[in-house]
Design an enzyme around this catalytic site. Structure first.
Site, short mmCIF file in Angstrom:
data_model
loop_
_atom_site.label_atom_id
_atom_site.label_comp_id
_atom_site.label_asym_id
_atom_site.label_seq_id
_atom_site.Cartn_x
_atom_site.Cartn_y
_atom_site.Cartn_z
N ASP A 114 3.62 -3.35 9.95
CA ASP A 114 2.38 -3.73 9.90
C ASP A 114 1.87 -4.16 11.33
O ASP A 114 2.80 -4.83 11.90
CB ASP A 114 2.19 -4.50 8.78
CG ASP A 114 0.61 -4.94 8.46
OD1 ASP A 114 -0.27 -4.13 9.00
OD2 ASP A 114 0.32 -5.59 7.70
N GLY A 115 0.61 -4.16 11.69
CA GLY A 115 0.17 -4.97 12.85
C GLY A 115 -0.08 -4.09 14.15
O GLY A 115 -0.63 -4.54 15.20
N TRP A 142 -2.08 -5.18 17.32
CA TRP A 142 -1.50 -5.41 18.65
C TRP A 142 -2.48 -4.45 19.72
O TRP A 142 -2.68 -5.14 20.70
CB TRP A 142 -0.23 -4.48 18.48
CG TRP A 142 0.51 -4.35 19.65
CD1 TRP A 142 1.61 -5.09 20.10
CD2 TRP A 142 0.41 -3.27 20.83
NE1 TRP A 142 2.24 -4.54 21.41
CE2 TRP A 142 1.44 -3.43 21.60
CE3 TRP A 142 -0.35 -2.32 21.02
CZ2 TRP A 142 1.64 -2.72 22.82
CZ3 TRP A 142 -0.33 -1.60 22.23
CH2 TRP A 142 0.65 -1.74 22.99
N ARG A 165 -7.04 1.40 18.54
CA ARG A 165 -6.22 1.38 17.68
C ARG A 165 -5.06 2.41 17.61
O ARG A 165 -3.67 2.21 17.64
CB ARG A 165 -6.81 1.68 16.24
CG ARG A 165 -7.73 0.35 15.70
CD ARG A 165 -8.25 0.62 14.27
NE ARG A 165 -7.17 0.61 13.20
CZ ARG A 165 -6.75 -0.52 12.82
NH1 ARG A 165 -7.13 -1.56 13.23
NH2 ARG A 165 -5.86 -0.57 11.76
N HIS A 188 -0.59 2.61 17.46
CA HIS A 188 0.00 3.55 16.41
C HIS A 188 1.08 4.21 17.43
O HIS A 188 2.31 4.51 17.05
CB HIS A 188 -0.78 4.38 15.78
CG HIS A 188 -1.93 3.91 14.62
ND1 HIS A 188 -1.21 2.72 13.90
CD2 HIS A 188 -3.07 4.17 14.48
CE1 HIS A 188 -2.54 2.56 13.24
NE2 HIS A 188 -3.51 2.94 13.44
N GLU A 242 -3.51 4.77 0.59
CA GLU A 242 -4.68 3.94 0.80
C GLU A 242 -5.31 4.35 2.32
O GLU A 242 -6.40 4.26 2.70
CB GLU A 242 -4.63 2.62 0.76
CG GLU A 242 -4.51 1.89 -0.79
CD GLU A 242 -3.15 2.26 -1.48
OE1 GLU A 242 -2.29 2.25 -0.52
OE2 GLU A 242 -3.28 2.54 -2.59
N TRP A 259 -5.80 6.87 3.56
CA TRP A 259 -6.67 8.11 3.96
C TRP A 259 -8.11 7.46 3.92
O TRP A 259 -9.15 8.19 4.28
CB TRP A 259 -6.54 8.94 2.56
CG TRP A 259 -5.14 9.64 2.67
CD1 TRP A 259 -4.13 9.62 1.72
CD2 TRP A 259 -5.17 10.87 3.48
NE1 TRP A 259 -3.22 10.45 1.81
CE2 TRP A 259 -3.71 11.22 3.31
CE3 TRP A 259 -5.48 11.63 4.66
CZ2 TRP A 259 -2.81 12.29 3.76
CZ3 TRP A 259 -4.88 12.37 5.19
CH2 TRP A 259 -3.55 12.66 4.86
N LEU A 316 22.98 8.62 8.89
CA LEU A 316 21.94 7.73 8.33
C LEU A 316 20.82 8.44 7.44
O LEU A 316 20.36 9.70 8.01
CB LEU A 316 21.17 7.19 9.69
CG LEU A 316 19.74 6.32 9.37
CD1 LEU A 316 20.21 5.01 8.87
CD2 LEU A 316 19.11 6.22 10.46
N ARG A 345 3.14 -9.40 1.35
CA ARG A 345 2.67 -8.62 0.25
C ARG A 345 3.62 -7.24 0.43
O ARG A 345 4.12 -7.13 1.49
CB ARG A 345 1.52 -8.48 0.07
CG ARG A 345 0.49 -7.83 1.14
CD ARG A 345 -0.82 -7.79 1.05
NE ARG A 345 -1.56 -7.40 1.99
CZ ARG A 345 -2.04 -8.26 2.97
NH1 ARG A 345 -2.33 -9.60 2.75
NH2 ARG A 345 -2.70 -7.67 4.19
N GLU A 347 16.09 -8.56 -1.33
CA GLU A 347 15.57 -9.59 -0.34
C GLU A 347 14.18 -9.15 0.15
O GLU A 347 14.05 -7.95 0.86
CB GLU A 347 16.57 -9.96 0.44
CG GLU A 347 18.00 -10.33 -0.32
CD GLU A 347 17.80 -11.59 -1.17
OE1 GLU A 347 17.00 -12.53 -0.63
OE2 GLU A 347 18.35 -11.83 -2.10
C1 FPP Z 1 0.08 -0.58 10.06
O1 FPP Z 1 -0.57 -1.12 11.23
C2 FPP Z 1 0.68 0.74 10.55
C3 FPP Z 1 0.22 2.05 9.83
C4 FPP Z 1 -0.97 2.18 9.28
C5 FPP Z 1 0.78 3.26 10.33
C6 FPP Z 1 2.28 3.11 10.79
C7 FPP Z 1 2.42 4.17 11.68
C8 FPP Z 1 3.15 4.14 12.71
C9 FPP Z 1 4.29 2.96 12.87
C10 FPP Z 1 3.29 5.19 13.92
C11 FPP Z 1 3.42 6.45 13.37
C12 FPP Z 1 5.02 6.70 12.76
C13 FPP Z 1 5.27 7.87 12.70
C14 FPP Z 1 6.68 7.90 12.00
C15 FPP Z 1 5.10 8.90 13.42
P1 FPP Z 1 -2.23 -1.31 10.63
O2 FPP Z 1 -2.96 -0.26 11.45
O3 FPP Z 1 -2.46 -1.76 9.49
O4 FPP Z 1 -2.34 -2.87 11.62
P2 FPP Z 1 -3.37 -3.91 11.42
O5 FPP Z 1 -3.13 -4.39 10.13
O6 FPP Z 1 -2.88 -4.85 12.63
O7 FPP Z 1 -4.74 -3.28 11.64
#
Ligand code: FPP
Length: 251
Positions: free
Chosen positions: A29-30, A34, A42, A46, A76, A78, A140, A203, A216
């Site tokens: 998350d984040g 970032w 955004r 990613h 969610e 989507w 792995l 959460r 954990e």
């Molecule tokens: C949450 O950050 C992250 C996501 C919704 C997508 C996770 C995707 C990646 C790590 C990149 C792609 C991965 C692969 C395997 C190709 P957020 O957008 O919800 O961040 P925010 O809460 O700061 O808005």
């Protein structure tokens, strides 16, 4: 040529620490925050997040973790803007085309959980191919949750069970927790020992709700794109100090 991944394998301890978690699951998350903090779109978050995924796979191998599950796209997600969904599915497509060969040749077995039917047919095809092509690997076990939601997963399992009972193939009186778990998309995958969530949020967001019963939890104050091996190592060290009782009293 020695890649970062094969280097990580070479450095993995032969004798794994008894305190290392067998299965680590991560809520990444984040990415958005970032990017926002850098005045970037955004998608830049990613993209950097995908680089952090690479680092994390290497870190897991280096630490001798055998099962790693990452939450890459929730059911969610989507509901995000059409542009962001396109960016995320585009990144996934690119990731599948560029990374799978190296993962495969370094002993990674890939699995995908979630409703893959919502992705474009070419992505669905790549997912199936990646699973088939790596099914013989065991160094792995990497599970990627895509279009995944735990409540939908549990509901689908309940529905499948109900159908089995209706068709006389299953005796409801014989149902056990282990028996029910076989109807989940994680059948054959051990429950996570440790769930890490980045970005400071605390959460589970509909992630592995059944499987997380005794996990954990580690909530780290780092945005996912900034997640490094040092964060992974710190989470491992913290886990090794925890006393896991699985509901029992200490001896
Ligand atoms: C949450 O950050 C992250 C996501 C919704 C997508 C996770 C995707 C990646 C790590 C990149 C792609 C991965 C692969 C395997 C190709 P957020 O957008 O919800 O961040 P925010 O809460 O700061 O808005």
């Amino acid at each position: 040529m020695r890649t970062a991944l094969s280097q990580a394998i070479a450095e993995a301890p032969a004798d794994l620490s008894a305190t290392a978690p067998r299965h680590v699951a991560i809520i990444m998350d984040g990415n958005g925050r970032w990017a926002a903090s850098r005045h970037l779109p955004r998608v830049a978050g990613h993209r950097e997040g995908a680089r952090a995924v690479r680092r994390t796979i290497e870190a897991a191998m280096r630490h001798g973790v055998k099962w790693l599950t990452i939450y890459a796209f929730s059911s969610e997600n989507w509901r995000r803007s059409a542009g962001e969904v396109l960016d995320l599915t585009g990144l996934l497509r690119q990731y599948l085309r560029t990374e799978i060969a190296e993962l495969a040749s370094n002993g990674v077995r890939l699995r995908f959980i979630g409703d893959r039917t919502r992705f474009d047919p070419d992505i669905q095809q790549d997912l199936t191919q990646a699973e088939r092509g790596t099914s013989g690997n065991s160094r792995l076990n990497l599970t990627v949750a895509l279009s995944y939601g735990a409540r939908a997963e549990i509901l689908a399992a309940a529905r499948a069970m109900g159908e089995a009972v209706r068709d006389g193939k299953f005796d409801p009186d014989a149902l056990t927790e282990e028996g029910f778990a076989q109807f989940l998309s994680t059948d054959g995958i051990p429950d996570p020992d440790l769930i890490i969530r980045t970005s400071g949020e605390q959460r589970l967001s509909n992630f592995l709700l059944w499987q997380a019963a005794y996990a954990e939890l580690a909530f780290l104050d780092v945005l996912w794109p900034d997640f490094t091996e040092a964060h992974f190592a710190a989470a491992m060290a913290d886990y090794s100090r925890r006393e896991r009782r699985f509901g029992a009293r200490p001896a």
